[in-house]
Design a protein around this motif. Structure first.
Motif, PDB file in Angstrom:
ATOM      1  N   LEU A   1       0.714  -0.958  -0.194  1.00 21.24           N
ATOM      2  CA  LEU A   1      -0.081  -0.033  -0.021  1.00 21.24           C
ATOM      3  C   LEU A   1       0.815   1.381  -0.110  1.00 21.24           C
ATOM      4  N   GLY A   2       2.050   1.346   0.924  1.00 20.86           N
ATOM      5  CA  GLY A   2       2.844   2.227   1.010  1.00 20.86           C
ATOM      6  C   GLY A   2       3.546   2.527  -0.591  1.00 20.86           C
ATOM      7  N   ALA A   3       4.019   1.318  -1.037  1.00 25.43           N
ATOM      8  CA  ALA A   3       4.396   1.481  -2.635  1.00 25.43           C
ATOM      9  C   ALA A   3       3.581   2.149  -3.387  1.00 25.43           C
ATOM     10  N   GLU A   4       2.453   1.806  -3.371  1.00 25.20           N
ATOM     11  CA  GLU A   4       1.186   2.262  -4.601  1.00 25.20           C
ATOM     12  C   GLU A   4       1.027   3.788  -4.245  1.00 25.20           C
ATOM     13  N   LEU A   5       0.989   4.238  -2.965  1.00 21.23           N
ATOM     14  CA  LEU A   5       0.655   5.558  -2.562  1.00 21.23           C
ATOM     15  C   LEU A   5       1.847   6.439  -3.317  1.00 21.23           C
ATOM     16  N   GLY A   6       3.015   5.824  -3.050  1.00 15.96           N
ATOM     17  CA  GLY A   6       4.330   6.422  -3.706  1.00 15.96           C
ATOM     18  C   GLY A   6       4.252   6.460  -5.015  1.00 15.96           C
TER      19      GLY A   6
ATOM     20  N   MET B   1      24.162   0.261 -19.795  1.00 18.29           N
ATOM     21  CA  MET B   1      24.444  -0.095 -18.349  1.00 18.29           C
ATOM     22  C   MET B   1      23.951   0.701 -17.112  1.00 18.29           C
ATOM     23  N   VAL B   2      22.679   1.220 -17.408  1.00 19.09           N
ATOM     24  CA  VAL B   2      21.952   2.171 -16.311  1.00 19.09           C
ATOM     25  C   VAL B   2      21.079   1.355 -15.749  1.00 19.09           C
ATOM     26  N   ASN B   3      21.297   1.314 -14.106  1.00 17.32           N
ATOM     27  CA  ASN B   3      20.089   0.885 -13.396  1.00 17.32           C
ATOM     28  C   ASN B   3      19.009   1.762 -13.322  1.00 17.32           C
ATOM     29  N   VAL B   4      17.795   0.986 -13.188  1.00 19.74           N
ATOM     30  CA  VAL B   4      16.496   1.760 -13.008  1.00 19.74           C
ATOM     31  C   VAL B   4      16.333   2.022 -11.353  1.00 19.74           C
ATOM     32  N   SER B   5      16.543   3.267 -11.049  1.00 24.67           N
ATOM     33  CA  SER B   5      16.092   3.331  -9.622  1.00 24.67           C
ATOM     34  C   SER B   5      14.997   4.135  -9.057  1.00 24.67           C
ATOM     35  N   ASN B   6      14.419   4.687 -10.100  1.00 25.43           N
ATOM     36  CA  ASN B   6      13.396   5.535  -9.721  1.00 25.43           C
ATOM     37  C   ASN B   6      12.280   5.714 -11.042  1.00 25.43           C
ATOM     38  N   VAL B   7      11.066   5.855 -10.880  1.00 29.21           N
ATOM     39  CA  VAL B   7       9.908   5.650 -11.641  1.00 29.21           C
ATOM     40  C   VAL B   7       9.829   6.473 -12.692  1.00 29.21           C
TER      41      VAL B   7
ATOM     42  N   THR C   1      10.485   9.614   4.110  1.00 29.30           N
ATOM     43  CA  THR C   1      11.153   9.862   2.910  1.00 29.30           C
ATOM     44  C   THR C   1      12.006   8.530   2.248  1.00 29.30           C
ATOM     45  N   LEU C   2      11.271   7.511   3.077  1.00 33.55           N
ATOM     46  CA  LEU C   2      12.136   6.124   2.507  1.00 33.55           C
ATOM     47  C   LEU C   2      11.574   6.031   1.021  1.00 33.55           C
ATOM     48  N   ASP C   3      12.601   5.533   0.442  1.00 33.88           N
ATOM     49  CA  ASP C   3      12.469   5.574  -1.194  1.00 33.88           C
ATOM     50  C   ASP C   3      11.474   4.615  -1.408  1.00 33.88           C
TER      51      ASP C   3
ATOM     52  N   GLU D   1      10.534  -2.916  -3.864  1.00 34.31           N
ATOM     53  CA  GLU D   1      11.270  -4.186  -3.968  1.00 34.31           C
ATOM     54  C   GLU D   1      11.106  -4.919  -2.810  1.00 34.31           C
ATOM     55  N   TYR D   2      11.293  -4.232  -1.683  1.00 32.69           N
ATOM     56  CA  TYR D   2      11.259  -5.168  -0.347  1.00 32.69           C
ATOM     57  C   TYR D   2       9.752  -5.748  -0.336  1.00 32.69           C
ATOM     58  N   SER D   3       8.672  -4.848  -0.706  1.00 34.19           N
ATOM     59  CA  SER D   3       7.362  -5.471  -0.579  1.00 34.19           C
ATOM     60  C   SER D   3       7.177  -6.881  -1.614  1.00 34.19           C
ATOM     61  N   LEU D   4       7.820  -6.951  -2.779  1.00 39.90           N
ATOM     62  CA  LEU D   4       7.874  -7.950  -3.516  1.00 39.90           C
ATOM     63  C   LEU D   4       8.552  -9.112  -2.937  1.00 39.90           C
ATOM     64  N   ILE D   5       9.792  -8.999  -2.228  1.00 40.46           N
ATOM     65  CA  ILE D   5      10.596 -10.010  -1.721  1.00 40.46           C
ATOM     66  C   ILE D   5       9.890 -10.657  -0.635  1.00 40.46           C
ATOM     67  N   PHE D   6       9.127  -9.912   0.131  1.00 36.95           N
ATOM     68  CA  PHE D   6       8.381 -10.422   1.403  1.00 36.95           C
ATOM     69  C   PHE D   6       7.106 -10.925   1.031  1.00 36.95           C
TER      70      PHE D   6
END
Lengths: 413, 134
Positions: free
Chosen positions: A100-105, A254-260, A340-342, A348-353
């Motif tokens: 829920l936090g991730a979706e709100l973000g 070789m660019v990583n995706v770290s934001n939306v 201000t958690l990213d 990422e954490y929500s997926l793993i858990f």
């Protein structure tokens, strides 16, 4: 279903379209963009596997609801017993909250991209609007509105062609080992994340609870199956398009995706400003839709464990505990972001858990789908059971591997 | 035995009763079968006297860390710290199916303290709490 065949066809079409838009959420967006940037299409098979998995799971859950009228978490407590179900409840609730936090973000970032106003300022606004919607508005209307708006993400498919994708490279990578810059551990980590992004527990809590509220019966089985078997694979196609677009733009650099905003960049490159506007609308719609589903699911799981009144067909003051859980969950989700958690890391954490808790929600459905006392003549046949057990094994492997891979790779670093 | 509800025969407490949803004739949810109360009948046989509903009795039945925690939270949430289970005499049970159906309307049972507190102090005070969604 009184409006005759025409209405039924419309109902099925709407359901399919809603399922396509509803399949993708912030988890799919992040996992597919990241996997595409780092592995090209070498992990594409995981998306296909995940889509088959969610079809198997949702079809069983839909059948269980239509015949026994029991939502998923009722069955979890009946089948796992009150103690194990409590463990499942705590785990699933925390994962749902994280999601829920991730979706709100995601919603706040889509608004940020559209307005240039910092996403943190949008968070309280989005949380409040979400709460009002869940408090006041009948859900199926909104589910359809956001599901249909979510179809805007088809621009990823269009962009995949506009970007002059080298399809022979895509094909060649399908069965390839990880590239030199990666190893089998990071490969495994992203495989688990991708699998979990397709097979999220909240989707099934939501889907089965909605079925109970709409009083599905055997005559709704066909509609439910068409929605699942057509809608989810087409939704999976959007996820694959996200991965392909990302692989074309980011992998060679070789660019990583770290934001939306990086995740939507390939569409802007391929289709220009109009494409960018459409993709932002799509991201807004799917994340808001998923925020509604996760907010409600948080309430469903707790209320169904304890046997409280739940749902939107009664006045809130008649299910005060259910509405309190939703309210508190939205507040926690918003506060989590305001620290201000990213949002991408939360995702990422929500997926793993969610991979970790998935077996505990999947197993009871598989057991009940085999139980004649609940399902009568609608129990799993041989093929469905073979598939059901096969996915139980895959889900177990993902669950066991998730935490070790998280630790070994330092969250895929 | 005075009355037996419709349902499986023999009725197994652990398999058919415990942890099932209890609903009233209109389908309103009353709670889960968190525990059952047994009594000794005329011929010395054990029979089910009542279904018990409440987080505290659930905690006591489960024992262990999870059970202790549940019971402690229930005690903490209760206004006087002495939570009592809702007791539904077994003769009111009309049917044992995938749900346990009782013959009395939900309104006739006491509202659980937590629900009552949240309704009176939080949810009931928000505009629109009295109407279902539109």
């Amino acid at each position: 279903m009184s409006g005759g065949a025409g209405k039924k066809v419309l109902g099925v079409t709407l359901g399919v379209l809603t399922a396509i838009g509803g399949f993708v959420d912030i988890g799919d967006l992040v996992a597919n963009s990241q996997a595409g940037a780092r592995f090209g299409t070498r992990l594409l098979w995981v998306v296909v596997l995940g889509v088959i998995g969610i079809c198997v799971f949702a079809e069983m859950a839909g059948r269980v609801v239509a015949v026994s009228h029991r939502p998923v978490f009722d069955l979890i407590r009946e089948r796992l017993g009150a103690r194990m179900a409590m463990v499942t409840l705590v785990g699933s609730y925390l994962v749902t909250l994280l999601t829920l936090g991730a979706e709100l973000g995601g919603v706040a970032i889509a608004l940020h991209l559209a307005t240039s106003v910092n996403y943190l300022l949008w968070v309280p606004v989005v949380a409040f609007v979400l709460w009002v919607v869940l408090w006041r508005v009948k859900f199926d209307t909104l589910e359809q509105v956001f599901g249909l708006m979510g179809l805007a993400l088809i621009v990823f498919v269009v962009a995949a062609f506009a970007l002059n994708t080298d399809w022979s490279k895509v094909g060649g990578e399908l069965t390839a080992a990880p590239p030199d810059t990666e190893n089998w551990m990071t490969y495994g980590y992203f495989a688990v994340a991708l699998f979990a992004s397709a097979l999220t527990p909240y989707e099934v809590f939501f889907f089965s609870s909605g079925g109970v509220e709409e009083r599905w019966n055997r005559s709704d089985l066909v509609t439910s199956r068409v929605n699942v078997f057509v809608g989810f694979p087409l939704g999976g196609l959007l996820a694959i398009a996200i991965m392909v677009c990302s692989s074309v733009v980011f992998e060679p650099a070789m660019v990583n995706v770290s934001n939306v905003s990086q995740a939507v960049l390939p569409v802007a490159i391929g289709l220009g400003k109009i494409g960018l506007a459409v993709v932002i609308l799509g991201v807004f719609a799917v994340t808001f839709g998923a925020a509604m589903e996760t907010g409600l699911s948080a309430g469903y799981t707790v209320a169904q464990y304890f046997g409280w009144q739940w749902g939107k067909s009664v006045a809130p003051k008649r299910d005060a505990r259910f509405h309190t859980v939703i309210l508190v969950s939205i507040v926690i989700g918003a506060v989590m972001l305001l620290t201000t958690l990213d949002p991408v890391q939360i995702t990422e954490y929500s997926l793993i858990f969610s991979a970790v808790v998935l077996p505990l929600t999947y197993l009871p459905i598989l057991l009940v789908a085999n139980d004649r006392e609940y399902l009568g003549d609608q129990v799993n046949g041989k093929i469905r059971n073979a598939l059901g057990v096969l996915f139980l094994i895959i889900i177990l492997i993902a669950a066991i591997a998730a935490i070790p891979l998280l630790i070994i790779t330092g969250a895929g670093k | 035995m005075t009355t037996t509800p419709d349902g499986p025969d023999p009725l197994r407490i652990d398999f058919h009763l415990l942890d099932r949803q209890i609903v009233d004739p209109a389908g309103a949810k009353i709670g889960k079968v968190d525990d059952v109360e047994l009594e000794v009948g005329d011929q010395g046989e054990l029979r089910i006297a009542a279904l018990l509903v409440g987080q505290h009795v659930l905690g006591e039945r489960l024992k262990g860390a999870v059970g202790r925690w549940l019971a402690a939270v229930a005690t903490r949430l209760h206004p006087e710290g002495r939570p009592q289970p809702l007791r539904i005499p077994f003769e009111h049970v009309t049917k044992v199916d995938s749900e346990v159906i009782v013959g009395l309307r939900k309104e006739l049972f006491e509202t659980p303290p937590l629900e009552k507190w949240l309704r009176d102090n939080l949810i009931g005070r928000i505009p629109g709490a009295g109407h279902a969604s539109e």
